[in-house]
Design a protein around this motif. Structure first.
Motif, PDB file in Angstrom:
ATOM      1  N   ALA A 135      49.381 104.906 101.535  1.00  0.00           N
ATOM      2  CA  ALA A 135      48.990 106.148 102.204  1.00  0.00           C
ATOM      3  C   ALA A 135      47.485 106.189 102.430  1.00  0.00           C
ATOM      4  O   ALA A 135      47.018 106.640 103.482  1.00  0.00           O
ATOM      5  CB  ALA A 135      49.433 107.352 101.379  1.00  0.00           C
ATOM      6  N   SER A 136      46.714 105.700 101.456  1.00  0.00           N
ATOM      7  CA  SER A 136      45.257 105.644 101.627  1.00  0.00           C
ATOM      8  C   SER A 136      44.885 104.749 102.797  1.00  0.00           C
ATOM      9  O   SER A 136      44.003 105.087 103.600  1.00  0.00           O
ATOM     10  CB  SER A 136      44.599 105.122 100.348  1.00  0.00           C
ATOM     11  OG  SER A 136      44.837 105.995  99.268  1.00  0.00           O
ATOM     12  N   MET A 137      45.571 103.621 102.914  1.00  0.00           N
ATOM     13  CA  MET A 137      45.306 102.705 104.019  1.00  0.00           C
ATOM     14  C   MET A 137      45.568 103.373 105.363  1.00  0.00           C
ATOM     15  O   MET A 137      44.771 103.235 106.308  1.00  0.00           O
ATOM     16  CB  MET A 137      46.168 101.457 103.870  1.00  0.00           C
ATOM     17  CG  MET A 137      45.973 100.429 104.961  1.00  0.00           C
ATOM     18  SD  MET A 137      47.100  99.040 104.755  1.00  0.00           S
ATOM     19  CE  MET A 137      48.669  99.850 105.054  1.00  0.00           C
ATOM     20  N   MET A 138      46.647 104.122 105.462  1.00  0.00           N
ATOM     21  CA  MET A 138      46.939 104.818 106.717  1.00  0.00           C
ATOM     22  C   MET A 138      45.864 105.868 107.021  1.00  0.00           C
ATOM     23  O   MET A 138      45.475 106.040 108.185  1.00  0.00           O
ATOM     24  CB  MET A 138      48.324 105.457 106.660  1.00  0.00           C
ATOM     25  CG  MET A 138      49.462 104.447 106.722  1.00  0.00           C
ATOM     26  SD  MET A 138      51.098 105.201 106.997  1.00  0.00           S
ATOM     27  CE  MET A 138      51.357 106.012 105.414  1.00  0.00           C
ATOM     28  N   ARG A 139      45.373 106.543 105.999  1.00  0.00           N
ATOM     29  CA  ARG A 139      44.307 107.527 106.217  1.00  0.00           C
ATOM     30  C   ARG A 139      43.039 106.846 106.708  1.00  0.00           C
ATOM     31  O   ARG A 139      42.363 107.351 107.607  1.00  0.00           O
ATOM     32  CB  ARG A 139      44.025 108.302 104.922  1.00  0.00           C
ATOM     33  CG  ARG A 139      45.093 109.335 104.579  1.00  0.00           C
ATOM     34  CD  ARG A 139      44.608 110.291 103.503  1.00  0.00           C
ATOM     35  NE  ARG A 139      44.381 109.614 102.232  1.00  0.00           N
ATOM     36  CZ  ARG A 139      45.320 109.434 101.305  1.00  0.00           C
ATOM     37  NH1 ARG A 139      46.547 109.875 101.504  1.00  0.00           N
ATOM     38  NH2 ARG A 139      45.034 108.824 100.171  1.00  0.00           N
TER      39      ARG A 139
END
Length: 323
Positions: free
Chosen positions: A185-189
């Motif tokens: 999820a951090s990567m997508m953000r």
């Protein structure tokens, strides 16, 4: 032996994998699922029963009535900043003692098959590029979570030998999909915000598995006669470098990832100075799994592609961000 139309208990039914498992079983109309949860959630994915904490003392008698198969997804997962006085003991309390108590009660209640969602960490933390983990490899877990999952697997096979209840082990690598949290999820953000990332020259190779592919395999393992007492690895069938993964996440977002080609050795050195070796290994190292046994024994193929899995993960991420 087939469990079509029979009752399936799904533990951890409001978790990331468990809730997707419940949605699948509710929708396919081939099984009658009941979810077991630690506490009520506002949006359960089907009929659920509160059983409390997973431990050696959990009473599963009500949840196991007339159950033919158990899909066990509940676990104490990897904790980034663990404050427990004895983290390994805590992992064992939940993942080993809790799992084996459930398995013994399940066998006593007449459950015929127990499907355990384990982890590729039972095999180890990384592979050399071009090499793969296999389901029949000698386990070599390195971290506490992986150790607890291996001990649970060993205990489950012992219960199977003692009672005749069939056990199926599924070891996924990193799972992504709708509702994913953590590093993915951090990567997508990062990609969504256009954050420049120094990961444009990473030539590693990692196996991933889309949530829908994992759920499809677990569903197959509930029913398939040849799955009994086997260990299966699972992936999307296509391995990616970290650089390629970020680019394809950007493509799914219709927003190109901003990647700078920093040499991996410099990134490793910087991570070591910051005490982030483990995080660097996950980004820069390789971890590949061989799913040929899964394909050959079960006749299984991943139903969706990496790009479709990323599209679904991104769609859910954007939707939750906008709500």
């Amino acid at each position: 032996m087939s469990f079509d139309g029979k009752r399936v208990l799904v533990t951890g039914a409001n978790g990331f994998v468990g809730s997707a498992m419940m949605r699948r079983l509710v929708s396919d109309a081939l099984h009658s699922p009941m979810g077991a949860v630690r506490r009520p959630a506002p949006q359960d994915s089907g009929p659920t029963m509160v059983v409390g904490e997973l431990s050696a003392d959990t009473d599963w008698s009500a949840a196991l009535q007339d159950v033919d198969a158990v899909v066990h997804t509940a676990a104490r997962v990897h904790v980034m900043k663990d404050t427990s006085a004895d983290p390994l003991a805590e992992f064992r309390r939940v993942n080993v003692d809790g799992t084996l108590a459930l398995a013994r009660q399940a066998a006593g209640a007449g459950v015929r098959r127990f499907v355990f969602v384990s982890s590729i960490k039972v095999n180890g933390e990384e592979t050399s590029k071009g090499e793969q983990f296999h389901g029949n490899d000698t386990p070599a877990p390195k971290d506490l979570y992986g150790i607890s999952k291996r001990e649970a697997e060993d205990g489950l096979f012992a219960v199977s030998r003692e009672t005749g209840m069939e056990v199926v082990i599924v070891r996924p690598p990193m799972v992504y999909g709708a509702g994913v949290k953590g590093n993915f999820a951090s990567m997508m953000r990062w990609v969504s915000k256009g954050v420049p990332l120094p990961l444009g020259a990473v030539n590693n190779s990692r196996s991933l598995v889309a949530l829908d592919n994992l759920v499809d395999l677990v569903t197959t393992c509930i029913d398939h006669p040849a799955a009994a007492n086997q260990v299966f690895l699972v992936s999307d069938g296509e391995d990616l470098s970290t650089t390629d993964l970020l680019r394809r996440v950007g493509k799914a977002m219709d927003r190109p990832a901003r990647l700078m080609p920093v040499p991996p050795r410099l990134l490793e050195a910087a991570a070591a100075m910051l005490g982030k070796r483990d995080a660097a290994r996950r980004l820069l190292g390789s971890l590949q799994v061989d799913i040929s046994k899964t394909r050959n024994v079960l006749g299984w193929e991943p139903p969706i592609s990496v790009d479709e899995g990323l599209r679904r993960a991104v769609e859910s991420h954007v939707r939750s961000r906008d709500e």
